[in-house]
Design an enzyme around this catalytic site. Structure first.
Site, PDB file in Angstrom:
ATOM      1  N   THR A  33      56.536  30.095  67.933  1.00 52.92           N
ATOM      2  CA  THR A  33      56.598  28.802  68.623  1.00 52.92           C
ATOM      3  C   THR A  33      56.159  29.002  70.079  1.00 52.92           C
ATOM      4  OG1 THR A  33      58.883  28.923  69.460  1.00 52.92           O
ATOM      5  CG2 THR A  33      58.591  28.151  67.198  1.00 52.92           C
ATOM      6  N   GLY A  34      55.528  27.961  70.624  1.00 50.19           N
ATOM      7  CA  GLY A  34      55.018  28.073  71.996  1.00 50.19           C
ATOM      8  C   GLY A  34      53.823  29.003  72.060  1.00 50.19           C
ATOM      9  N   SER A  37      50.276  28.908  75.116  1.00 47.48           N
ATOM     10  CA  SER A  37      50.230  29.168  76.565  1.00 47.48           C
ATOM     11  C   SER A  37      51.078  30.387  76.893  1.00 47.48           C
ATOM     12  CB  SER A  37      50.765  27.932  77.300  1.00 47.48           C
ATOM     13  OG  SER A  37      50.935  28.188  78.669  1.00 47.48           O
ATOM     14  N   GLY A  38      50.823  30.981  78.027  1.00 45.67           N
ATOM     15  CA  GLY A  38      51.691  32.016  78.587  1.00 45.67           C
ATOM     16  C   GLY A  38      52.043  33.140  77.627  1.00 45.67           C
ATOM     17  N   ILE A  39      53.331  33.399  77.502  1.00 44.94           N
ATOM     18  CA  ILE A  39      53.814  34.542  76.710  1.00 44.94           C
ATOM     19  C   ILE A  39      53.439  34.375  75.238  1.00 44.94           C
ATOM     20  CG2 ILE A  39      55.883  35.799  75.974  1.00 44.94           C
ATOM     21  CD1 ILE A  39      57.227  34.813  78.626  1.00 44.94           C
ATOM     22  N   GLY A  40      53.608  33.152  74.717  1.00 46.34           N
ATOM     23  CA  GLY A  40      53.323  32.905  73.295  1.00 46.34           C
ATOM     24  C   GLY A  40      51.846  33.077  72.967  1.00 46.34           C
ATOM     25  N   SER A 164      66.087  34.388  78.862  1.00 40.82           N
ATOM     26  CA  SER A 164      65.749  34.655  80.255  1.00 40.82           C
ATOM     27  C   SER A 164      66.835  35.522  80.873  1.00 40.82           C
ATOM     28  CB  SER A 164      65.669  33.330  81.009  1.00 40.82           C
ATOM     29  OG  SER A 164      65.624  33.585  82.387  1.00 40.82           O
ATOM     30  N   TYR A 178      68.626  24.300  82.438  1.00 36.36           N
ATOM     31  CA  TYR A 178      67.896  25.437  81.837  1.00 36.36           C
ATOM     32  C   TYR A 178      68.873  26.524  81.392  1.00 36.36           C
ATOM     33  CZ  TYR A 178      64.407  29.205  81.418  1.00 36.36           C
ATOM     34  OH  TYR A 178      63.606  30.227  80.959  1.00 36.36           O
TER      35      TYR A 178
END
Ligand SMILES: NC(=O)c1ccc[n+]([C@@H]2O[C@H](COP(=O)([O-])OP(=O)(O)OC[C@H]3O[C@@H](n4cnc5c(N)ncnc54)[C@H](OP(=O)(O)O)[C@@H]3O)[C@@H](O)[C@H]2O)c1
Length: 254
Positions: A33-34, A37-40, A164, A178
């Site tokens: 999932t995700g 973009s970015g890490i995914g 995180s 968050y």
């Protein structure tokens, strides 16, 4: 100079070879999932290199399609689902069909997420911030996991959650929505770990520190701090998934 020394000490370089990844992931079905973009996205690219079969999830359909094309060019199977994971009804209905669609899943990377920094006093008329953050960062992770646990059990599968490191210090001003959502997900994962025998699935958490991605780089302070690259963060997730460990945390995290 100082930045590169700090990077070296606080965020020591992470890497893993395609050959090593292929030994574990080639031919396996991996759900991310995700992924757009970015890490995914970095994770997706590394798994393409490892010749994994991928099922990618996010909202940006155009990007999902492009990534799936890359997977297929590499001779592997690719599918995607464009979905807003905050939409409870749509997600729950899809989860029902997902069980039948994917009978064997080796790895589920629950990585989609959104950070939000706003004080409680500035949120008096913004209950939706708390609902949406919880729906994405916690509820969608649980819904997808519940739906795929039977398929993961079939092949001794893993669920890997991108948490995180800041959720280990959850009372920082401005981060109530968050951190509450990340802490809720942490508790779910830690409980699943205690239920491992019955569950038949290994659940792992990466307490990720700062990573340069579109999400963190919107904040000018973070943009200029030393941090992991998205590829290094992907290596952390992959190495965790390849290991018997329950969690990753940076060496300096209490
Ligand atoms: N970057 C950091 O410093 C850092 C540190 C600790 C933990 N993390 C965690 O790492 C994970 C990835 O973050 P990132 O930094 O790589 O952020 P990013 O670059 O913004 O990527 C977020 C991903 O989540 C997807 N996403 C966002 N909202 C969604 C929604 N409503 N429905 C479905 N998919 C959605 C996005 O895809 P679409 O926009 O296409 O939907 C995108 O693929 C998050 O869980 C974050 O909390 C990040």
């Amino acid at each position: 100079m100082l930045k590169s020394i700090l990077k070296h000490i606080v965020y020591p370089a992470k890497s893993v070879s395609d050959k090593k990844l292929a030994e574990i992931f080639a031919g396996k079905l991996v759900v991310i999932t995700g992924a757009t973009s970015g890490i995914g996205e970095a994770l997706t690219l590394r798994l393409i290199g490892a010749k994994a079969n991928l099922f990618l999830i996010a909202r940006n359909e155009e990007k999902l399609r492009l990534l799936c094309d890359k997977v297929r060019e590499n001779g592997c199977e690719a599918r995607y689902k464009a979905i807003d994971l905050r939409q409870r009804e749509e997600l729950d209905a899809w989860c029902e069909t997902l069980k039948k669609e994917l009978p064997h899943v080796s790895f589920l990377f629950c990585n989609a997420g959104k950070s939000i920094k706003r004080s409680i006093y500035s949120s008096l008329d913004r209950m939706h911030d708390f609902d949406r953050t919880m729906d994405l960062n916690y509820r969608s992770m649980v819904a997808l996991s519940l739906s795929l646990i039977p398929s993961l059990r079939e092949v001794d599968g893993h669920i890997v959650y991108t948490s995180s490191v800041s959720s280990r210090y959850p009372f920082a001003p401005g981060w109530s929505a968050y951190h509450a959502s990340k802490c809720a997900a942490n508790v779910w994962c830690r409980t699943a770990r205690r239920e491992r025998k019955k569950l038949g699935v290994k659940v792992q958490i990466a307490y990720m520190p700062l990573v340069h991605t579109p999400m963190s780089d919107v904040n000018d302070t973070y943009k200029n701090l030393p941090a992991f690259s998205a590829d290094e963060a992907a290596c952390i997730l992959l190495k965790l998934a390849m290991s018997n460990k329950f969690r990753y945390k940076p060496w300096w995290a209490l």
